[in-house]
Design an enzyme around this catalytic site. Structure first.
Site, PDB file in Angstrom:
ATOM      1  N   HIS A 162       0.824  -1.199   0.000  1.00 11.80           N
ATOM      2  CA  HIS A 162       0.000   0.000   0.000  1.00 11.80           C
ATOM      3  C   HIS A 162       0.868   1.264   0.000  1.00 11.80           C
ATOM      4  O   HIS A 162       1.624   1.489   0.952  1.00 11.80           O
ATOM      5  CB  HIS A 162      -0.896  -0.021   1.246  1.00 11.80           C
ATOM      6  CG  HIS A 162      -1.825   1.124   1.355  1.00 11.80           C
ATOM      7  ND1 HIS A 162      -1.832   1.984   2.420  1.00 11.80           N
ATOM      8  CD2 HIS A 162      -2.786   1.571   0.504  1.00 11.80           C
ATOM      9  CE1 HIS A 162      -2.765   2.894   2.243  1.00 11.80           C
ATOM     10  NE2 HIS A 162      -3.355   2.671   1.089  1.00 11.80           N
TER      11      HIS A 162
ATOM     12  N   HIS B 186      -0.341  11.071  -2.276  1.00 11.43           N
ATOM     13  CA  HIS B 186      -1.656  10.711  -1.732  1.00 11.43           C
ATOM     14  C   HIS B 186      -2.566  11.912  -1.495  1.00 11.43           C
ATOM     15  O   HIS B 186      -3.736  11.910  -1.879  1.00 11.43           O
ATOM     16  CB  HIS B 186      -1.480   9.947  -0.416  1.00 11.43           C
ATOM     17  CG  HIS B 186      -2.776   9.569   0.228  1.00 11.43           C
ATOM     18  ND1 HIS B 186      -3.433  10.386   1.118  1.00 11.43           N
ATOM     19  CD2 HIS B 186      -3.563   8.470   0.087  1.00 11.43           C
ATOM     20  CE1 HIS B 186      -4.554   9.804   1.506  1.00 11.43           C
ATOM     21  NE2 HIS B 186      -4.658   8.634   0.900  1.00 11.43           N
TER      22      HIS B 186
END
Ligand code: G3P
Ligand code: CA
Length: 257
Positions: free
Chosen positions: A6, A48
């Site tokens: 991730h 992100h």
């Protein structure tokens, strides 16, 4: 259970950096997840948040920086052996494709590209990423996902062969979307599996993600709560996105891949 890194190996290295992705490429895992945003001059960048505040030494919105300006921002990583500070930078999507490509072609490593367009609906993001994956010959290795359902629909409209995943917190919301839209996987929050007989309800892969409360990011040294894979499998989860893929690799799993 299939394991995904991730934001790369994001406990061992700063998230969404070439260093985190390179570490993940070398592991016997299913794939790597990452997040994309668009710079002011329309470049796909791997980061992100909508702002650079948390992960770099700059401040402001990603969308207000040109690519060249974003590249000047520093992301602190492991110090050198003599204790000197070391830095890396926000990668372009091209750089990530270049790094990962040999691992996709040689060992079938997959890439889950999350389009971060649920806060800022970046115009043209779908075309840009679809074209870039094609240009690198990696169309068969990419799964596109988003919390923005319109974007997941658009990817399929533009390229019906592209594989997609719908992101939402409750798995019931993912399932609801899948009832009336073409989509190839459900991507729910691991702690929001609010459907008990999931496997009976869908044949789609269920890839569950975590949040930083349970899996912190580099440089945190906080405790990482490892998932009970058997329990998740029984609940119908087929894959997990984890910041610590290295911790799930035992000999049996390594040999099986
Ligand atoms: O794609 C799964 C997961 O990454 C979604 O949440 O906030 O980590 O991007 P987030
Ligand atoms: Ca993500």
């Amino acid at each position: 259970m299939k394991i995904w890194a991730h934001r790369g190996c994001s406990y061992a290295w700063p998230e969404n950096t070439l260093e985190a992705f390179y570490a993940a490429c070398k592991l016997p895992i299913e794939g790597i997840e990452l997040d994309i945003q668009l710079s002011k001059d329309g470049r796909l960048v791997v980061i992100h948040d909508e702002t650079v505040n948390r992960t770099t030494d700059g401040s402001g919105s990603v969308a207000e920086f040109t690519f060249r300006e974003l590249r000047c921002l520093r992301i602190q990583t492991h110090p050198s052996k003599d204790g000197q500070k070391c830095f890396t930078s926000i990668p372009s999507m091209e750089e990530v494709f270049e790094l990962i490509r040999p691992y996709c072609l040689k060992k079938g490593l997959l890439l889950n590209i999350e389009l971060k367009n649920n806060v800022i609906p970046y115009e043209g993001m779908e075309d840009k990423i679809l074209n870039m994956a094609k240009q690198f010959g990696l169309e068969d290795y990419v799964i596109y996902s988003s919390f923005n359902p319109d974007s997941v629909r658009l990817i399929k409209e533009k390229n019906p062969a592209a594989r997609t995943g719908i992101l939402a917190s409750p798995v019931s919301a993912c399932l609801e979307f899948a009832k009336s839209n073409p989509v190839d996987a459900l991507h729910p929050y691991v702690k929001n599996l609010d459907i008990t007989d999931l496997r009976a309800k869908t044949g789609l892969p269920v890839r569950a993600w975590n949040v930083k409360t349970y899996e912190p990011f580099y440089p945190s040294k906080d405790f990482v709560e490892l998932q009970d894979l058997e329990e998740l499998e029984n609940a119908g989860v087929t894959d997990i996105f984890t910041n610590v893929p290295e911790r799930y690799l035992n000999e049996e799993r390594t040999n099986a891949l």
